[in-house]
Design a protein around this motif. Structure first.
Motif, PDB file in Angstrom:
ATOM      1  N   ASN A   1       0.937  -1.269   0.021  1.00 34.98           N
ATOM      2  CA  ASN A   1      -0.037  -0.008  -0.038  1.00 34.98           C
ATOM      3  C   ASN A   1       0.842   1.383   0.022  1.00 34.98           C
ATOM      4  N   GLY A   2       2.042   1.111   0.576  1.00 30.08           N
ATOM      5  CA  GLY A   2       3.046   2.344   0.601  1.00 30.08           C
ATOM      6  C   GLY A   2       3.751   2.458  -0.522  1.00 30.08           C
ATOM      7  N   HIS A   3       3.701   1.664  -1.560  1.00 28.20           N
ATOM      8  CA  HIS A   3       4.564   1.504  -2.700  1.00 28.20           C
ATOM      9  C   HIS A   3       3.968   1.673  -4.135  1.00 28.20           C
ATOM     10  N   ILE A   4       2.782   1.303  -4.048  1.00 28.89           N
ATOM     11  CA  ILE A   4       2.056   1.482  -5.635  1.00 28.89           C
ATOM     12  C   ILE A   4       1.369   2.662  -5.610  1.00 28.89           C
ATOM     13  N   ASP A   5       1.472   3.040  -6.992  1.00 30.83           N
ATOM     14  CA  ASP A   5       0.805   4.164  -7.653  1.00 30.83           C
ATOM     15  C   ASP A   5      -0.656   3.707  -7.742  1.00 30.83           C
ATOM     16  N   ARG A   6      -1.714   4.277  -7.136  1.00 35.69           N
ATOM     17  CA  ARG A   6      -2.924   3.789  -7.091  1.00 35.69           C
ATOM     18  C   ARG A   6      -3.674   4.308  -8.580  1.00 35.69           C
ATOM     19  N   GLU A   7      -3.317   5.268  -9.125  1.00 32.20           N
ATOM     20  CA  GLU A   7      -3.683   5.667 -10.307  1.00 32.20           C
ATOM     21  C   GLU A   7      -3.284   4.581 -11.418  1.00 32.20           C
ATOM     22  N   ARG A   8      -2.270   3.723 -11.328  1.00 33.44           N
ATOM     23  CA  ARG A   8      -2.000   2.825 -12.276  1.00 33.44           C
ATOM     24  C   ARG A   8      -2.088   1.358 -11.995  1.00 33.44           C
ATOM     25  N   PHE A   9      -2.250   1.056 -10.616  1.00 36.96           N
ATOM     26  CA  PHE A   9      -2.162  -0.307 -10.026  1.00 36.96           C
ATOM     27  C   PHE A   9      -3.625  -0.419  -9.226  1.00 36.96           C
ATOM     28  N   PHE A  10      -4.082  -1.334  -8.920  1.00 39.24           N
ATOM     29  CA  PHE A  10      -4.788  -1.730  -7.622  1.00 39.24           C
ATOM     30  C   PHE A  10      -4.619  -3.176  -7.134  1.00 39.24           C
ATOM     31  N   VAL A  21      -2.241  -5.363  -9.919  1.00 40.09           N
ATOM     32  CA  VAL A  21      -2.969  -5.403 -11.130  1.00 40.09           C
ATOM     33  C   VAL A  21      -2.751  -4.244 -11.788  1.00 40.09           C
ATOM     34  N   PRO A  22      -2.343  -3.968 -13.100  1.00 36.57           N
ATOM     35  CA  PRO A  22      -2.257  -2.619 -13.625  1.00 36.57           C
ATOM     36  C   PRO A  22      -3.962  -2.350 -13.989  1.00 36.57           C
ATOM     37  N   ARG A  23      -4.129  -1.118 -13.846  1.00 39.66           N
ATOM     38  CA  ARG A  23      -5.564  -0.720 -14.194  1.00 39.66           C
ATOM     39  C   ARG A  23      -5.951  -0.942 -15.628  1.00 39.66           C
ATOM     40  N   PHE A  24      -5.245  -0.990 -16.396  1.00 42.70           N
ATOM     41  CA  PHE A  24      -5.595  -1.094 -18.025  1.00 42.70           C
ATOM     42  C   PHE A  24      -6.126  -2.668 -17.864  1.00 42.70           C
ATOM     43  N   LEU A  25      -5.732  -3.267 -17.132  1.00 39.99           N
ATOM     44  CA  LEU A  25      -6.339  -4.595 -17.090  1.00 39.99           C
ATOM     45  C   LEU A  25      -7.969  -4.727 -16.595  1.00 39.99           C
ATOM     46  N   GLY A  26      -8.525  -5.633 -16.885  1.00 41.14           N
ATOM     47  CA  GLY A  26     -10.022  -5.851 -16.051  1.00 41.14           C
ATOM     48  C   GLY A  26     -10.603  -6.795 -17.022  1.00 41.14           C
ATOM     49  N   LYS A  27     -11.364  -7.876 -16.291  1.00 45.82           N
ATOM     50  CA  LYS A  27     -12.066  -8.832 -16.924  1.00 45.82           C
ATOM     51  C   LYS A  27     -13.339  -8.128 -17.618  1.00 45.82           C
ATOM     52  N   GLU A  28     -13.861  -7.055 -17.045  1.00 39.32           N
ATOM     53  CA  GLU A  28     -15.024  -6.334 -17.457  1.00 39.32           C
ATOM     54  C   GLU A  28     -14.589  -5.661 -18.893  1.00 39.32           C
ATOM     55  N   LYS A  29     -13.293  -5.115 -19.250  1.00 43.88           N
ATOM     56  CA  LYS A  29     -12.881  -4.562 -20.174  1.00 43.88           C
ATOM     57  C   LYS A  29     -12.710  -5.643 -21.583  1.00 43.88           C
ATOM     58  N   ALA A  30     -12.360  -6.994 -21.333  1.00 51.25           N
ATOM     59  CA  ALA A  30     -12.379  -7.898 -22.156  1.00 51.25           C
ATOM     60  C   ALA A  30     -13.716  -8.241 -22.282  1.00 51.25           C
ATOM     61  N   VAL A  31     -14.612  -8.532 -21.357  1.00 52.58           N
ATOM     62  CA  VAL A  31     -15.842  -8.874 -21.586  1.00 52.58           C
ATOM     63  C   VAL A  31     -16.481  -8.001 -22.795  1.00 52.58           C
ATOM     64  N   ARG A  32     -16.349  -6.437 -22.544  1.00 53.89           N
ATOM     65  CA  ARG A  32     -16.894  -5.765 -23.381  1.00 53.89           C
ATOM     66  C   ARG A  32     -16.493  -5.989 -24.917  1.00 53.89           C
ATOM     67  N   HIS A  33     -15.214  -6.097 -25.034  1.00 54.17           N
ATOM     68  CA  HIS A  33     -14.518  -6.498 -26.437  1.00 54.17           C
ATOM     69  C   HIS A  33     -15.251  -7.700 -26.861  1.00 54.17           C
ATOM     70  N   VAL A  34     -15.223  -8.904 -26.175  1.00 59.31           N
ATOM     71  CA  VAL A  34     -15.779  -9.976 -26.670  1.00 59.31           C
ATOM     72  C   VAL A  34     -17.166  -9.858 -27.124  1.00 59.31           C
ATOM     73  N   LEU A  35     -18.077  -9.092 -26.580  1.00 63.76           N
ATOM     74  CA  LEU A  35     -19.488  -9.080 -27.091  1.00 63.76           C
ATOM     75  C   LEU A  35     -19.595  -8.167 -28.274  1.00 63.76           C
ATOM     76  N   ARG A  36     -18.535  -7.210 -28.000  1.00 63.12           N
ATOM     77  CA  ARG A  36     -18.671  -6.383 -29.545  1.00 63.12           C
ATOM     78  C   ARG A  36     -18.092  -7.078 -30.798  1.00 63.12           C
ATOM     79  N   ARG A  37     -16.979  -7.687 -30.465  1.00 61.48           N
ATOM     80  CA  ARG A  37     -16.264  -8.296 -31.557  1.00 61.48           C
ATOM     81  C   ARG A  37     -16.704  -9.819 -32.057  1.00 61.48           C
ATOM     82  N   HIS A  38     -17.177 -10.561 -31.131  1.00 64.61           N
ATOM     83  CA  HIS A  38     -17.331 -11.893 -31.398  1.00 64.61           C
ATOM     84  C   HIS A  38     -18.697 -12.127 -31.368  1.00 64.61           C
ATOM     85  N   PHE A  39     -19.857 -11.319 -31.018  1.00 67.09           N
ATOM     86  CA  PHE A  39     -21.139 -11.384 -31.057  1.00 67.09           C
ATOM     87  C   PHE A  39     -21.969 -10.257 -31.798  1.00 67.09           C
ATOM     88  N   GLY A  40     -21.105  -9.084 -32.071  1.00 71.00           N
ATOM     89  CA  GLY A  40     -21.528  -8.104 -33.055  1.00 71.00           C
ATOM     90  C   GLY A  40     -22.906  -7.605 -32.698  1.00 71.00           C
TER      91      GLY A  40
END
Length: 248
Positions: free
Chosen positions: A166-175, A186-205
């Motif tokens: 907690n004293g070392h991580i940059d909260r804007e970039r990691f959680f 975990v870097p904040r650019f990751l997230g299961k929800e982000k990939a779920v949105r992509h899959v719904l958009r790209r693979h189910f259109g």
């Protein structure tokens, strides 16, 4: 209308033997690195999964990397979301290149920060003799997140490590994700929800789909909340959190 289920794996549909209900019959569901059974499914979990496989297109949505995912002995046939959403794997085992183009530059950019955090954690573990180990989870030549576990499964021994982080991580970039014997940065650019949105958009259109989300952890909440309906294992971290929130 097609039904699509996004499902977390560990502690949602199977778990290690000590976490299985005492006296209940189980069957192997995933193997360790040496090939021996490591995670198990109860009869009720198996019955539920059988129903879900018949009723829905089942998409695993997991923090496991490719190597660990290949040790899961379940008949997934569609795309898979791995590494906290860092990888979308196509049915033929290759990368979804459009998603990879989004993730890879960010992962490579944060690699030095993950290395520095790993060094901090390893020095702290050694100095306190905590009996834990840390590693960077990588996939397809991308460093993605840091995970810390206790060698004997004692998750309480991870508490001082979490406080130190907690004293070392940059909260804007990691959680920090903490659940049982699993402490992850975990870097904040990751997230299961982000990939779920992509899959719904790209693979189910534009295809109309009914979506279900199933998971056990607080980090599963964002992708589950994207879905039309949610399924939570009883007494899981996420289920207990929701009950406590309702009672407060």
């Amino acid at each position: 209308m097609r039904c699509v289920l996004f499902i977390d794996l560990d502690d949602t549909i199977f778990q290690t033997r000590p976490k299985c209900p005492a006296g209940e019959a189980v069957r192997p569901a995933a193997r360790g690195r040496d090939g021996t059974p490591l995670s198990f499914m109860t009869e009720r979990q198996g019955a539920l999964l059988d129903v879900l496989f018949r009723a829905a297109t089942v998409i695993p949505t997991t923090a496991r990397n490719l190597n660990a995912f290949r040790r899961v002995d379940l008949p997934f046939e569609h795309v898979a979301i791995l590494d906290f959403g860092g990888v979308v794997l196509l049915p033929d085992g290759t990368l979804d290149v459009s998603w990879d183009a989004e993730i890879r530059p960010r992962a490579l950019d944060l690699a030095p920060d993950l290395d520095a955090l790993l060094g901090t954690v390893e020095r702290f573990i050694a100095a306190r003799q905590l009996g834990a180990y840390a590693r960077i989870v990588s996939d397809f030549d991308m460093p993605l997140y840091l995970v810390v576990k206790h060698a004997n499964g004692d998750g309480s021994r991870l508490d001082p490590i979490r406080e130190e982080l907690n004293g070392h991580i940059d909260r804007e970039r990691f959680f920090i994700h903490y659940n049982s014997n699993n402490l992850s940065v975990v870097p904040r650019f990751l997230g299961k929800e982000k990939a779920v949105r992509h899959v719904l958009r790209r693979h189910f259109g534009n295809e109309p789909v009914l979506t279900l989300g199933m998971g056990d952890s607080l980090t599963d909440a964002p992708f589950i909340e994207l879905c039309d309906y949610s399924l939570l294992p009883r007494a899981s971290q996420l289920a207990v959190h929701r009950l406590n929130r309702q009672d407060s």
